[in-house]
Design an enzyme around this catalytic site. Sequence first.
Site, mmCIF file in Angstrom:
data_model
loop_
_atom_site.group_PDB
_atom_site.id
_atom_site.type_symbol
_atom_site.label_atom_id
_atom_site.label_comp_id
_atom_site.label_asym_id
_atom_site.label_seq_id
_atom_site.Cartn_x
_atom_site.Cartn_y
_atom_site.Cartn_z
ATOM 1 C CG HIS A 164 -8.540 90.910 7.440
ATOM 2 N ND1 HIS A 164 -8.128 89.765 6.848
ATOM 3 C CD2 HIS A 164 -8.429 91.809 6.407
ATOM 4 C CE1 HIS A 164 -8.147 89.880 5.707
ATOM 5 N NE2 HIS A 164 -8.457 90.980 5.175
ATOM 6 C CD GLU A 202 -8.694 88.329 10.206
ATOM 7 O OE1 GLU A 202 -7.624 87.991 10.165
ATOM 8 O OE2 GLU A 202 -9.537 88.143 9.219
ATOM 9 C CG HIS A 259 -4.713 86.988 7.975
ATOM 10 N ND1 HIS A 259 -5.632 87.962 7.852
ATOM 11 C CD2 HIS A 259 -3.657 87.061 7.521
ATOM 12 C CE1 HIS A 259 -4.967 88.414 7.107
ATOM 13 N NE2 HIS A 259 -3.667 88.213 6.729
ATOM 14 C CD GLU A 262 -6.815 82.993 8.327
ATOM 15 O OE1 GLU A 262 -7.503 83.672 8.878
ATOM 16 O OE2 GLU A 262 -6.708 83.536 6.778
#
EC number: 3.5.1.114
Lengths: 319, 319
Positions: free
Chosen positions: B21, B24, B116, B178
Amino acid sequence: MCSLPVPREPLRHVAVTGGTHGNEMSGVCLAQHWLRAPGELQRPSFSAKPVLANPEATAVCRRYMGRDLNRTFTSSFLTARATPDDPYEVTRARELNQLLGPKASGRAFDFILDLHNTTANMGTCLIADSAHNMFAMHLCRHLQLQTPELPCPVFLYQLPGEESYTIDSVAKNGIALELGPQPQGVLRADLFSRMRSLVGAVLDFIELFNQGTDFPAFEMEAYSTVRRVDFPRTEDGDLAGTIHPQLQDRDFEPLQPGAPIFQMFDGKDVQYEGKDTVYPIFINEAAYYEKGIAFIQTEKLTFSVPALPALTPTSTPAP
Amino acid sequence: MCSLPVPREPLRHVAVTGGTHGNEMSGVCLAQHWLRAPGELQRPSFSAKPVLANPEATAVCRRYMGRDLNRTFTSSFLTARATPDDPYEVTRARELNQLLGPKASGRAFDFILDLHNTTANMGTCLIADSAHNMFAMHLCRHLQLQTPELPCPVFLYQLPGEESYTIDSVAKNGIALELGPQPQGVLRADLFSRMRSLVGAVLDFIELFNQGTDFPAFEMEAYSTVRRVDFPRTEDGDLAGTIHPQLQDRDFEPLQPGAPIFQMFDGKDVQYEGKDTVYPIFINEAAYYEKGIAFIQTEKLTFSVPALPALTPTSTPAP
């Protein structure tokens, strides 16, 4: 320093603009809500008009489509001949200038309150163009007195000689609210409520003024732009480091010469090499990476703001 | 629950993917840094390959250009005939499948670690597809033991019967890191350093495994998707409320029946009406608004993970 003329008539034409940046969600959602239910924006002497300033960017949750709308309200953009190649925001700025201006004309709105969020730890920041704007300074003071438990620092964004370029500059008077930290595209309930209360307090101040209240002189403290500082970068323009942990989230706190400002990816620190204590703000604002701004160095000013005289009875509204 | 085959050969082909992404920033900047200086990704038995997964989205600091790349690694996207109308990410997923896969083939990479960030208060979350992935469970356990002062909850994202769709599913094994909260488009030094350390710990675990270490059985606790909950919305699809202040930032904490989950713009609260205690995660993640997800309800599971046997000497690398 306060030298601009103050209103001598009640402020009847007031707008509250949200979504000037389409991913700053407090203003986006307040504008959308008030467009459905505008009652909250009514006062006895006026009804503020809610405006979703950048609907296309809001629809895709981006700051802007073609260029930053809130840098587009300059005379060159507003007066140039329209062409099919104009970025969406240039066209939209002209529409808003018709709706809320024309800028610098007698027909312009009396006041625009523009709603923003930042990813920086700016708390509740009140933004005016300059200290010359006496009505704005009194409004800021009123907001500070209304919420003594909540610091509301005032930021004067305009560099000397710079033309005003923001949406609120279209009206005869205006300020922006800048609440953070909040990520782009996220609506936090706490900031939403805080912004909603502040908008109410702004409208209450205008109502007080319209009803003939006078406001005494006071000493103002504000932060004024000194310079904008970019991130350390590689030859390709990629980041080579980021805001130092000791600077991160320290908006409006004093930065002393020799203190670290950046942490490089190779492990080294970069120090602030200026000679004077400065006050960094907009530290690590997401939208400013592309503008080459890691933070804005400000200086803290103290200045006197003269009394704001009451409107004369002939100009106050009928009861 | 752990039933997938474990590696019986050393893991030689390992990739670390950032910018899957493009906004990010921890993974974006680590991948860019390691593409310039890959030494940090070397271990005696392998060198991990840094990959900037979505360079076009990274260049404009958006999550994606046409569609979410990390939902595009399914057989239908990877095997369909290419057309000129394919979104950029479909083309890019096929390129990455050639580079790191093909998915589900013997030629696929041994391991992908995907990086992420989230705007939610997820702390340091380790994401695997399911508890069947025994190698991933041992890796997660290793990371938890390496940083006992730092909770590292494990999230098992896959719903029963759902095909894996993430970039790490292209390899024979993989997990995602994450880290949050961090706004989109912002690089915080603290999360950057934490992610960098975690990547090092992942590579160290693989090196230990490659060198013939065995890992004992243990009891695992993990959070598994129950359902995805949308925001309250108007008929037009606009938000009608947002995450309640009492739920905001409470990722992985128990949510009891009757507790408030949303605060409506008209002032009312919405309660959680389920019968069981659940554990909301990804609360107020910016990228999930468009997916119709205000938070993900999970249940907390406890299960046994069998020992991970050491590689036999014939398969370990030469000293």
